[in-house]
Write a protein that holds these residues in place. Structure first.
Motif, short mmCIF file in Angstrom:
data_model
loop_
_atom_site.label_atom_id
_atom_site.label_comp_id
_atom_site.label_asym_id
_atom_site.label_seq_id
_atom_site.Cartn_x
_atom_site.Cartn_y
_atom_site.Cartn_z
N PHE A 114 6.24 0.89 0.29
CA PHE A 114 6.37 2.07 -0.57
C PHE A 114 5.89 3.36 0.11
CE2 PHE A 114 6.25 -1.38 -3.83
CZ PHE A 114 7.59 -1.27 -4.16
N ASP A 115 5.21 3.21 1.23
CA ASP A 115 4.87 4.42 1.99
C ASP A 115 6.15 5.13 2.44
OD1 ASP A 115 5.16 2.02 3.46
OD2 ASP A 115 4.42 3.00 5.27
N GLU A 129 -3.14 5.24 -6.33
CA GLU A 129 -3.49 6.66 -6.49
C GLU A 129 -2.33 7.55 -6.09
OE1 GLU A 129 -7.15 6.94 -4.29
OE2 GLU A 129 -8.05 5.47 -5.66
N SER A 130 -1.59 7.17 -5.02
CA SER A 130 -0.47 8.01 -4.58
C SER A 130 0.59 8.09 -5.67
CB SER A 130 0.16 7.47 -3.31
OG SER A 130 -0.80 7.35 -2.30
N PHE A 131 0.91 6.95 -6.29
CA PHE A 131 1.93 6.98 -7.34
C PHE A 131 1.41 7.75 -8.56
CE2 PHE A 131 4.19 3.33 -5.24
CZ PHE A 131 5.42 3.98 -5.12
N GLN A 132 0.11 7.58 -8.86
CA GLN A 132 -0.42 8.31 -10.02
C GLN A 132 -0.37 9.81 -9.78
OE1 GLN A 132 -4.10 6.12 -10.64
NE2 GLN A 132 -3.56 5.91 -12.80
N ARG A 133 -0.68 10.22 -8.55
CA ARG A 133 -0.60 11.65 -8.23
C ARG A 133 0.83 12.16 -8.39
NH1 ARG A 133 -4.37 10.82 -4.25
NH2 ARG A 133 -2.78 10.63 -2.65
N PHE A 152 19.13 -0.58 3.86
CA PHE A 152 18.92 0.19 5.10
C PHE A 152 18.15 -0.70 6.08
CE2 PHE A 152 14.38 1.34 4.67
CZ PHE A 152 14.16 1.02 3.34
N ASP A 153 18.12 -0.28 7.35
CA ASP A 153 17.58 -1.18 8.38
C ASP A 153 16.16 -0.85 8.82
OD1 ASP A 153 19.65 -3.16 9.01
OD2 ASP A 153 20.85 -1.38 9.40
N GLU A 154 16.00 0.31 9.41
CA GLU A 154 14.72 0.63 10.05
C GLU A 154 13.68 1.03 9.01
OE1 GLU A 154 13.88 0.30 13.28
OE2 GLU A 154 15.85 -0.65 13.42
N PRO A 155 12.43 0.63 9.20
CA PRO A 155 11.39 1.02 8.24
C PRO A 155 10.96 2.47 8.47
CG PRO A 155 10.46 -0.37 9.96
CD PRO A 155 11.93 -0.27 10.24
N LYS A 156 11.89 3.39 8.21
CA LYS A 156 11.62 4.82 8.41
C LYS A 156 11.96 5.55 7.13
CE LYS A 156 12.66 4.88 13.31
NZ LYS A 156 13.85 4.80 14.18
N PRO A 157 11.10 6.52 6.72
CA PRO A 157 11.36 7.26 5.48
C PRO A 157 12.76 7.87 5.45
CG PRO A 157 9.17 7.78 6.31
CD PRO A 157 9.82 6.91 7.34
N ILE A 158 13.21 8.38 6.59
CA ILE A 158 14.52 9.06 6.59
C ILE A 158 15.64 8.07 6.26
CG2 ILE A 158 14.85 8.85 9.11
CD1 ILE A 158 15.82 11.87 7.00
N GLU A 159 15.48 6.81 6.70
CA GLU A 159 16.51 5.81 6.40
C GLU A 159 16.54 5.49 4.91
OE1 GLU A 159 17.92 2.70 8.39
OE2 GLU A 159 17.68 3.53 10.40
#
Ligand code: ADP
Length: 488
Positions: A313-314, A342-346, A427-434
């Protein structure tokens, strides 16, 4: 064939995730194929509380004192049956299991080595007390790995275990049960056997199961390949390559009756592939529950998951404002690592009209989210099998997954041309942009209503019933028992 199933969690009595669900559903499916099953599991406080809320048989079998290698501890054995089946369940009750939660955080309780050693000893005691020869012992994850070692260290002298074949299923190789070497005396193993659990100077419990079980399974074919690579092997890829000859990947399933949008009593409305109006009502009700008021037609993204690094989820959190800008709404149910909670709550505080977050484990709400959402996010960094994508597909929510592990084996991503077979997004690569690009594909597909309906129909038609998996396990049992000289 007499099969004994030993597991730390068994639904509906106790479960925190996939392990418990599998260990409740697979025995039921095997019993339907005619196997003679016995389940043995700890009497966690969660199971006690299940019995206090349900009218269901529970009998005392016996109270006894376990003795081994200079240690001793009292246990009780209790007997019940798996609901809606006649599969007997024996609970091992001990002070060690009378705790608020099954596990403590990520590392587990400090004394888990001792707790699960007591459990494994209790499984042996239960089988001996019942006195019926065990043809096949099916153990699950590191908590019960030790039973495979015991089978090779004198246990076979007992007539109940003299011809027992063993299958060890790894639901998640990252949870290994690693402990300091000086705690090994508690296991009650002779030195040469204890040495086989040795890993970087400590004890590695899962290694015991991997080395000693006659057959090894993991919960999807793709994961069986991945764990033989340095990226996917969690430090044990070398060992997994050595064990390759006895390793099989069998995809988990879901129970089509338990996961049925046509009959699910926790939903505000019911639906089926041909009659999808109820799905809209579920979405409306869920959006109301979330407090979302926009009247625009937006895809509602759902997350129902443990919130831990594994789940990726990062990748979403860093792109979340951009994903919401595309026109998505997000509802999250989960818990685990405080960082993600905390990140999701924010995010929910920052975008109250677009993001709603519930922390906790709530099966009814999970079902309302699965039914009410349009897309289920599963961007896992690794995923041995994953059940949530199968549940989502059954309820007409398209999974957006990373192509990894069991997600590869269960989801076919839309690629612009495969409308007859696509049943989600990938999607393939564990990258946010993907992940972001995959979200843009979701949004453009959303605009094309006939295409969306087609992918949704494909998803709802995908069959992930336990019957297929149970047959694969049954074949493996047969093979293992024949090799072990037992009765098939
Ligand atoms: P894992 O076993 O890695 O946690 P799976 O997808 O295999 O992941 O299984 C998770 C199971 O737990 C699914 O049945 C899912 O519906 C359920 N689940 C996950 N999180 C929650 C939650 N917060 N509340 C209720 N059910 C949940």
């Amino acid at each position: 064939m007499r099969v004994v199933f030993a597991a730390a969690e068994v639904a509906p009595f106790s479960r925190t995730g996939g392990l418990g669900e599998v260990c409740g559903a697979l025995p039921a499916a095997l019993a339907r194929l005619g196997h003679d099953l016995l389940i043995v599991t700890p009497f966690h406080r969660m199971a006690q509380s299940w019995f206090s809320r349900h009218v269901h048989s529970l009998e005392e079998m016996t109270t006894l004192e376990l003795h081994w290698a200079g240690w001793h501890t009292p246990i009780r054995l209790l007997r019940s049956v798996l609901p809606a089946t006649d599969v007997p369940v024996v609970f091992v009750a001990a002070d060690a299991f009378d705790r608020d939660s099954i596990y403590a955080g990520f590392g587990g309780f400090d004394d888990d080595l001792e707790r699960y050693t007591i459990f494994c000893r209790g499984v042996i005691e239960a089988c001996e007390w019942l006195g019926q020869p065990v043809d096949l012992l099916h153990t699950h994850d590191w908590h019960t790995a030790l039973l495979n070692v015991y089978l090779e260290s004198g246990l076979r002298q007992h007539p109940v275990f003299s011809r027992t074949g063993s299958v060890f299923t790894i639901h998640n190789l990252h949870y290994q049960g690693r402990y300091a070497g000086d705690r090994g005396a508690f296991l009650g193993l002779a030195e040469p056997l204890r040495a086989r659990l040795e890993d970087h100077g400590g004890l590695n419990m899962i290694k015991g199961g991997i080395v000693h079980a006659r057959r090894l399974t993991v919960v999807s074919p793709t994961y069986a390949h991945e764990i033989q690579t340095p990226e996917g092997g969690a430090g044990l890829d070398g060992l997994m390559r050595e064990m390759y000859g006895k390793l099989t990947g069998i995809l988990n399933g879901i129970d089509p009756d338990e996961w049925n949008p046509e009959t699910d009593p926790s939903l505000p409305a019911r639906f089926a592939a041909g009659t999808m109006r109820g799905k809209n009502s579920c979405k409306l009700a869920l959006r109301r529950e979330c407090g979302f008021r926009s009247r625009h037609s937006r895809p509602l993204f759902g997350i129902v998951s443990r919130l831990v690094d594994q789940k990726g989820f990062d990748l979403l959190l860093s792109e979340l404002p951009a994903v919401l800008d595309l026109g998505a709404e997000l509802v999250v149910l989960g818990g685990g690592d405080p960082y993600y909670e905390e990140s999701f709550q924010r995010a929910a505080e920052r975008f109250p009209d677009r993001v709603r977050v519930w922390l906790g484990f709530e099966p009814g709400l999970a079902r309302r989210i699965i039914a009410g959402s349009d897309v289920m996010l599963v961007p896992s960094r690794y995923e041995p099998c994953g059940l949530i994508q199968m549940q989502a597909m059954r309820y007409g929510s398209l999974p957006l997954v990373r192509r990894v592990g069991g997600l590869v084996d269960s989801v076919t991503g839309w690629n612009g041309t495969n409308r007859n077979v696509a049943n989600g997004f990938a999607f393939d690569e564990p990258k946010p942009i993907e992940l972001f690009h995959a979200c843009t594909t979701v949004l453009s597909t959303w605009q094309d209503r006939p295409l969306w309906r087609r992918l949704r129909a494909n998803a709802m038609a995908a069959g992930f019933s336990w019957e297929r998996s149970a047959k694969a396990y049954a074949e493996l049992y047969q093979l293992t028992v024949e090799q072990s000289g037992g009765t098939a």
